[in-house]
Design an enzyme around this catalytic site. Structure first.
Site, mmCIF file in Angstrom:
data_model
loop_
_atom_site.group_PDB
_atom_site.id
_atom_site.type_symbol
_atom_site.label_atom_id
_atom_site.label_comp_id
_atom_site.label_asym_id
_atom_site.label_seq_id
_atom_site.Cartn_x
_atom_site.Cartn_y
_atom_site.Cartn_z
ATOM 1 N N LYS A 162 0.838 -1.193 0.136
ATOM 2 C CA LYS A 162 0.229 0.188 -0.052
ATOM 3 C C LYS A 162 0.802 1.473 0.066
ATOM 4 C CE LYS A 162 -3.256 -0.038 -0.366
ATOM 5 N NZ LYS A 162 -4.256 -0.762 -2.173
ATOM 6 N N GLY A 163 1.621 1.000 -0.947
ATOM 7 C CA GLY A 163 2.984 2.599 -0.273
ATOM 8 C C GLY A 163 2.739 3.138 -1.919
ATOM 9 N N ARG A 243 5.532 5.680 2.305
ATOM 10 C CA ARG A 243 4.272 6.292 2.499
ATOM 11 C C ARG A 243 4.328 6.284 4.365
ATOM 12 N NH1 ARG A 243 -1.345 4.224 0.531
ATOM 13 N NH2 ARG A 243 -2.652 6.019 0.648
ATOM 14 N N LYS A 368 -7.280 0.360 -6.568
ATOM 15 C CA LYS A 368 -6.148 1.678 -6.264
ATOM 16 C C LYS A 368 -7.570 3.011 -6.010
ATOM 17 C CE LYS A 368 -3.224 -1.608 -6.726
ATOM 18 N NZ LYS A 368 -2.549 -2.598 -5.452
ATOM 19 N N THR A 371 -11.878 5.076 -1.212
ATOM 20 C CA THR A 371 -11.761 6.038 -0.454
ATOM 21 C C THR A 371 -11.651 5.645 0.809
ATOM 22 O OG1 THR A 371 -13.208 7.537 -1.699
ATOM 23 C CG2 THR A 371 -13.842 7.797 0.838
ATOM 24 N N HIS A 372 -10.834 6.519 1.817
ATOM 25 C CA HIS A 372 -10.280 5.589 3.360
ATOM 26 C C HIS A 372 -11.518 6.100 4.271
ATOM 27 C CE1 HIS A 372 -6.224 5.917 2.783
ATOM 28 N NE2 HIS A 372 -6.450 5.144 2.092
#
EC number: 2.8.2.-
Length: 406
Positions: A162-163, A243, A368, A371-372
């Site tokens: 997830k970087g 990240r 990819k 929305t968080h």
């Protein structure tokens, strides 16, 4: 005066003219055939070639529309010819191994491809879920003229999950001197027992001067991976996309949540005890972001000069700038520049104007740019406090300030 000949045997001026034209035609035909023969001989192709194999397209973007037959040999797929001899042949490649995706994983990681028994590509099953697909490396004009060879990777993107590793790999594949396997091999963490020959066979064919690459983000947090990669080659170049660990953890959780909606909340997974504020470092989403701890294992086997740390944030805000650093690190000419990108406002990150092997714009898939979910601000603040000392140590180790604590 000579006596007249038999009836119907009167010579005309047209007869010798037609014979002359026919002789010239034969000479031209013979000359053309001879020229073709010489051309094939000069190209070391003087042998009978079997017909190309036809297989149904499959596998999403890499292989075209599912369920439709396609002649292998287009700009993104090279023809497969039976290996009847060891000499080079026009459009010759060894038959691809058939790969199939394993059962879905529940930890959010990309699953490694599994090998099926040998057989002709395009067997029953089509391109539906769980069906086998031949993962063909993207073709180039040069590879149409020379079969190339499979090499162990000279460079590996080893992290982090997830970087932004998928984005980096897709951007790099635009470069003509980079050849990379699409699926994550997971060799140095899950399949090491299969041996280097198996690993090499997963790689795409390359020509002299091209770099073979792969990416498996879980290598960075796998304790055995540094020693194993060093045993393969001490000269391997390693790329780590990092990240902000807090944002990365939330992104990691978001991916898992999309696959398992019934999991506990982010807040409950973050703390061992919410009252005391003790962070649960056994949770992988938290553990991965302790970059300094993982880097210590790698520095026991590789010098820091052999590692490049790419900013996941700058990969979004300035993709050409970060790609310039990567190209320099790999010893490549700076071909990938600003002209290759455009910003997609919907997804919130840059996309390629023209993907490798295509004339159309290309963005990463729907998985990819999710929305968080909203996370309690106090939880985020506590996480930032937790990561701060590890971040500062990581800045010191790499000689780069990534600005996560500013």
């Amino acid at each position: 005066m000579a006596p007249p000949g038999p009836a119907g045997a009167h010579p005309t001026s047209a007869e010798p003219l037609s014979r002359s034209i026919f002789r010239r035609f034969l000479l031209m035909l013979c000359s053309l055939l001879t020229s073709l023969y010489v051309f094939y001989c000069l190209a070391e192709r003087c042998q009978t070639l079997a017909g190309p194999l036809v297989r149904p397209s499959g596998g999403g973007d890499e292989a075209g529309a599912p369920g439709r037959g396609a002649l292998i040999g287009g700009p993104r797929e090279l023809a497969v010819w039976p290996a009847a001899a060891h000499r080079k042949r026009l459009l010759q490649l060894q038959p691809w191994r058939r790969l199939r995706p394993p059962a879905p994983r529940h930890d959010g990681e990309e699953a490694a491809w599994e090998e099926e028994p040998p057989g002709l590509a395009g067997g029953p099953g089509g391109s539906g879920a769980g069906s086998s697909v031949a993962e063909a490396p993207p073709g180039t004009l040069a590879l149409l003229l020379d079969e190339g060879s499979k090499q162990l990777p000279q460079a590996i993107i080893i992290g982090v999950k997830k970087g932004g590793t998928r984005a980096l790999l897709e951007f790099l594949r635009v470069h003509p001197d980079v050849r990379a396997v699409g699926a994550e091999p997971h060799f140095f963490d899950r399949s090491y027992h299969k041996g280097l020959a198996w690993y090499r066979d997963l790689m795409p064919r390359t020509l002299e001067g091209q770099i073979t690459m792969e990416k498996t983000p879980s290598y960075f947090v796998t304790r055995e991976a540094p020693a194993r990669i060093s045993a393969m080659s001490k000269d391997t170049k390693l790329i780590v996309v990092v990240r902000d660990p807090v944002t990365r953890a939330i992104s990691d959780y978001t991916q898992t949540l999309s696959k398992r909606p019934d999991i506990p909340t982010f807040e409950s997974l973050t703390f061992k005890n919410r009252t005391t504020g003790l962070i649960d470092t056994s949770w992988s989403a938290i553990q991965i972001g302790i970059y300094a701890k993982h880097l210590e294992h790698w520095l026991r086997h590789f010098p820091i000069s052999q590692m490049l740390f790419v900013s996941g944030e700058r990969l979004i805000s300035d993709p050409a700038g970060e790609l310039g650093r990567v190209q320099d690190f790999l010893g490549l000419k700076r071909i990938i520049t600003d002209k290759h990108f455009y910003f997609n406002k919907t997804k919130g990150f840059p996309c390629l104007k023209k993907a490798e092997g295509s004339s159309k714009p290309h963005c990463l898939g729907k998985t990819k740019g999710r929305t968080h979910p909203e996370i309690d601000r106090e939880v985020v603040r506590r996480l930032r406090e937790f990561y701060r000392p590890f971040n500062l140590k990581f800045y010191q180790m790499t000689g780069q300030d990534f600005g996560w604590d500013g």
